[in-house]
Scaffold this motif. Structure first.
Motif, mmCIF file in Angstrom:
data_model
loop_
_atom_site.group_PDB
_atom_site.id
_atom_site.type_symbol
_atom_site.label_atom_id
_atom_site.label_comp_id
_atom_site.label_asym_id
_atom_site.label_seq_id
_atom_site.Cartn_x
_atom_site.Cartn_y
_atom_site.Cartn_z
ATOM 1 N N ASP A 121 -6.360 27.959 -17.940
ATOM 2 C CA ASP A 121 -7.283 27.797 -19.051
ATOM 3 C C ASP A 121 -7.553 26.401 -19.736
ATOM 4 O O ASP A 121 -8.681 25.806 -19.795
ATOM 5 C CB ASP A 121 -7.398 28.809 -19.986
ATOM 6 N N ARG A 122 -6.325 25.944 -20.205
ATOM 7 C CA ARG A 122 -6.553 24.463 -20.745
ATOM 8 C C ARG A 122 -7.146 23.498 -19.830
ATOM 9 O O ARG A 122 -7.937 22.721 -20.059
ATOM 10 C CB ARG A 122 -5.186 24.191 -21.219
ATOM 11 N N ILE A 123 -6.693 23.398 -18.506
ATOM 12 C CA ILE A 123 -7.224 22.580 -17.559
ATOM 13 C C ILE A 123 -8.664 22.783 -17.334
ATOM 14 O O ILE A 123 -9.445 21.640 -17.182
ATOM 15 C CB ILE A 123 -6.495 22.769 -16.113
ATOM 16 N N ILE A 124 -9.196 23.829 -17.389
ATOM 17 C CA ILE A 124 -10.620 24.251 -17.255
ATOM 18 C C ILE A 124 -11.314 23.537 -18.409
ATOM 19 O O ILE A 124 -12.459 22.974 -18.073
ATOM 20 C CB ILE A 124 -10.799 25.721 -17.191
ATOM 21 N N LYS A 125 -10.903 23.733 -19.551
ATOM 22 C CA LYS A 125 -11.545 23.220 -20.738
ATOM 23 C C LYS A 125 -11.694 21.634 -20.637
ATOM 24 O O LYS A 125 -12.633 21.063 -20.769
ATOM 25 C CB LYS A 125 -10.949 23.754 -22.049
#
Length: 897
Positions: free
Chosen positions: A510-514
């Motif tokens: 999720d952090r990578i996507i952001k």
């Protein structure tokens, strides 16, 4: 060390299995000649069986490979495979090896071992032969095509190129065509297996996770290893041909291990044929229909794959049960360490339930193995009996007739098939080619299976099932019920630890996507050189290292694109939008982990429950009856009907063992609940006779239930259950009557030795046909001696047997034997002058005259016609036959003059 020894030593390091074959190859110097060996090069010639000579020389121009091959070899970042047809003088493969990088595999097929042996004695090829990047296949016998499965991903993606040496192919065109054909079949078979895994990976994984508690409490198939070593086995599939020989399985009972596939159960069991074990493979929500309302399953042991549907199959089945972990998907590999000592893994091949049954027969040490109803083709329906109707709509067969290939069966007749049936046949043929035992195809129809000798089921039983009568099912049950140890706490702890790792990975995704979304915006504004962009990239790189955890492979079945991505050798395309690709991948990974965690949360709850039950069962502060009652109710609440029934049966047995009236009185309320629950569980397991028996007793003992006796049934509930059992038993009796008529019909139509002779003749098994006709002749002759009243009909059968034997000897090119048998037949003709059989004898006369003509003996044909005319002097047909023969004889004499 000479060149030959040096090359052989190099070959032994990489292809030790080929060394003995090369050593045993005898080179005929008249066929393979060395024409020139000097510093200028080598030249040899090879003479084919038809006399044509092929000359090889090593001054081949290899500077210009086909563009496709050059392009593939230049893709340095790819893994790839080059297939070279023909080893030749070794020059071409040596050149290719120099062009190859470490990611390239060279597969070489050489059909003629003699040429290969001569070349390795003339030229130092040790670097080539010792290379780990080279896969050699030599000869036209058993072809080792395992490279297809090993390199399937590259072959399927087009990272594969075929090169051929035309002169090599000319040496044995049939062998190279055989290689091409088997390569095509093997690739198609592997394609189907991979496609099945892609389409059904999530379904298999879900079912497997649900089955883990049952797998842990159930015996593994390793307990069956070599259990019936040297005993014959009959694998009964569900093809339509079963209706021809189903009745013979009664005769085989106790003389061979009868292994049934799941879908044949609705045909076998109602007919009174109880297999010794059934194999259940399919992860299919409707598969339970093959067991539905069959009340005799308690006596049939079963082997379940780990992927069968839990709630309607493995959780319900009442018979002795084994689990076999046959699909090596990520979930099974993940937790396999918890049951490796149980021996639940079984080698799988082929992809169908019949293949798994075959693997089971081999595991048990069975030899020989017979395949029954393995049609691999169809006309009006896919299965014997009414099984097809359970799974397919009425129009399914007609639709498949239009869109699937037409093939020839063992008799040369046309039948329909399915693409998957052809891949199933390939799998059988490959398996059989690599095994030591004998395999027979006793299907009596359908497609031929290379390596499996065609035989009638009756002959297989008579010839190979001569072992002492054995209750195989009872032996199997005895190894299924022994104690199984389980460490649910350790497994639960490990699973929870892995779940925590996956949750962390999901958060990092999720952090990578952001970060990627923000980076995409910066890219659109041409701000990729800013401090923020650099920081985002560094954050992504750090998080990616966290995500690059081997545990991620476990969720691959839920998104097959991830499995592709996780391979180290994806095709790289400069035109790909790297940022967009990152977003797709990580979004899918987040969803996949979410799907997997939903299932594992349920697994953790199940493991906690099983650990609680294990503690309960070892709690000596409770009476054993109380322990098993509580365990049964806990398993019942979890839907594990099989375990619940087993535990409640143990509780009931404990109560029945009480001899002290005070103990009986104390535990009677609990016993009443046990029996009420057992009756309901038996109904769930289709054990209607047992349930009705319990309910009949309970009618006399029901009372008003209280809070401590919540499982007690009232009289109305009991009556409803009894009525249900009566309805199901009535339906069962009707089903039995229907299937028993199938037995009667099969027995009436199966025939005797004469029919066997005709069967084998039509199937091209002439030696067996001859033996069958000889047996028929001897059998009828014995009968005629004992029973004179049967003279007329049996003599006609005798003449039919003689006729078939003459035809068979002619097919075997045994002309003298054929004529001797023909004379014997004529002697029988002369003995039936006074019998009123004019019409039959006239037909037989025509057949025999034509047969004598086909044997090429004109005088014998005239003699045959006269023999029948002596009995039927007024037959116009026979008289005309004789006149035609006489005219032909005159014409022959005229030509000679």
């Amino acid at each position: 060390m000479d060149i030959y020894e040096k090359n052989l030593r190099a070959l032994s390091k990489t292809h030790s299995h080929l060394v003995q074959m090369i050593e045993e190859t005898i080179v005929d110097n008249a066929k393979v000649k060395v024409l020139r060996k000097s510093t200028d090069g080598i030249e040899i010639s090879y003479r084919r069986p038809d006399g044509k000579t092929i000359t090889f020389h090593d001054d081949i121009n290899l500077s210009n490979l086909p563009p496709g091959a050059t392009k593939l070899l230049n893709k340095k970042e790819w893994t790839k495979v080059i297939l070279l047809l023909g080893f030749g003088l070794g020059v071409y493969p040596e050149h290719l090896l120099k062009l190859m990088d470490d990611k390239c595999t060279l597969v070489i097929y050489e059909a003629v071992p003699e040429i290969f042996k001569v070349i390795i004695g003339l030229k130092d090829l040790s670097e080539l032969l010792g290379s780990e990047r080279v896969n050699l296949i030599i000869g036209d016998g058993k072809l080792d095509l395992r490279f297809i499965q090993k390199h399937h991903r590259d072959i399927a993606r087009g990272r594969f190129y075929v090169l051929k040496q035309s002169l090599c192919i000319e040496t044995d065109e049939a062998a190279y065509e055989k290689f091409r054909s088997q390569f095509k079949e093997s690739k198609m078979f592997t394609d189907v297996n991979v496609l099945t895994g892609v389409n059904r990976g999530a379904e298999w994984s879900d079912a497997f996770l649900e089955n883990i508690p049952s797998i842990m409490r159930t015996a593994g198939v390793a307990r069956l290893k070599n259990l019936f070593k040297g005993y014959p086995a009959i694998i009964v599939s569900a093809g339509p041909s079963l209706e021809k020989n189903i009745h013979l399985l009664h005769k085989a009972k106790g003389r061979a291990v009868i292994i049934a596939v799941d879908v044949v159960i609705p045909t076998l069991v109602p007919a009174g044929i109880i297999p010794d074990i059934v194999v259940v493979l399919e992860s299919n929500r409707t598969q339970f229909l093959v067991f539905q309302d069959i009340p005799l399953l308690r006596s049939i042991p079963a082997v379940f794959s780990g992927e069968v549907v839990h709630e309607s199959l493995s959780a319900l089945y009442p018979g002795p049960t084994f689990f076999a972990i046959i699909h090596k998907h990520p979930a099974s590999i993940w937790v396999q360490r918890f049951w490796l000592d149980k021996g639940s893994h079984m080698e799988q091949f082929g992809g169908s339930v019949a293949h798994t049954a075959f693997a089971l027969a081999q595991l048990m040490g069975a030899d020989p193995i017979a395949l029954v109803a393995q049609d691999l083709s169809f006309r009006e329906k896919l299965h014997a009996g009414e099984v097809t109707e359970l799974f397919y709509p009425e129009e399914y067969i007609e639709q498949n007739k239009k869109r699937n290939p037409i093939v020839k069966d063992i008799f040369g007749d046309e039948r329909y098939t399915l693409g998957q049936f052809l891949t199933f046949r390939t799998a059988f043929e490959q398996r059989i080619s690599g095994m030591e035992g004998m395999v027979y195809n006793a299907t009596e129809g359908g497609l031929s299976i290379k390596g499996a000798e065609t035989i009638r089921l009756r002959d297989f039983i008579d010839e190979h099932c001569n072992v002492p009568l054995t209750d195989f099912a009872k032996v199997i049950e005895s190894v299924a019920i022994s104690h199984v140890t389980c460490d649910f706490d350790a497994m639960s702890s490990d699973v929870q630890g892995d779940v925590a790792r996956l949750k962390t990975i999901q958060k990092d995704c999720d952090r990578i996507i952001k970060c990627v979304k923000r980076l995409k915006k910066l890219k659109e504004r041409n701000l990729l050189s800013t401090v923020e962009a650099v920081h985002l990239v560094e954050t992504i790189e750090r998080l990616e290292k966290n995500v690059d955890d081997p545990i991620v492979k476990m969720v691959a079945p839920y998104r097959y694109r991830i499995e592709n991505y996780l391979c180290n050798n994806d095709i790289k395309d400069e035109n790909l939008d790297v940022i967009q690709d990152f977003l797709k991948y990580y979004r899918e990974l987040v969803d996949a982990i979410g799907s997997f965690l939903t299932k594992t949360n349920g697994l953790i709850d199940s493991l906690r429950r099983e650990a609680e039950i294990s503690i309960l069962l070892s709690d000596n502060s409770l009476h054993i009856m109380e322990r098993y009652f509580r365990a049964g109710t806990l398993h019942l609440g979890a839907g594990m009907v099989r375990e619940a029934a087993t535990e409640l049966e143990t509780a009931a047995n404990e109560f029945s063992n009480f001899s002290d009236p005070n103990m009986q009185k104390m535990y009677w309320p609990l016993a009443l609940q046990v029996y009420c629950l057992l009756a309901q569980l038996y109904i769930k397991q289709y054990r209607y006779y047992e349930a009705r028996e319990i309910l009949g007793v309970l009618m006399s003992f029901t009372s008003t239930k209280n809070d401590s006796q919540k499982f007690i049934l009232n009289s109305r509930e009991i009556e409803e259950f009894v009525n249900l059992c009566n309805q199901k038993i009535t339906m069962w009796k009707k089903t039995k009557a229907n299937k028993e008529s199938l037995l009667v019909k099969a027995e009436e139509n199966y025939g005797s030795h004469i029919e066997s002779g005709a069967f084998y003749y039509k199937a091209g098994e002439y030696d067996r046909a001859a033996r069958a006709y000889i047996n028929a002749i001897n059998e009828i002759r014995t009968l005629l001696v004992k029973n004179k009243s049967a003279y007329a009909p049996e003599t006609i059968r005798l003449l039919s047997a003689y006729y078939g034997l003459v035809e068979t000897y002619a097919a075997l090119d045994k002309q003298e034997d054929a004529l001797i048998v023909l004379d014997s037949a004529l002697q029988e003709v002369n003995r039936i002058r006074n019998l009123d059989l004019q019409e039959i004898l006239e037909d037989l006369g025509v057949l025999y005259i034509d047969l004598a003509q086909r044997l090429g003996d004109h005088s014998k044909a005239v003699s045959v016609s006269q023999s029948f005319l002596d009995i039927l002097p007024h037959s116009f047909i026979l008289d005309e036959k004789k006149r035609n023969l006489m005219q032909e004889g005159i014409a022959q004499i005229s030509r000679m003059i």
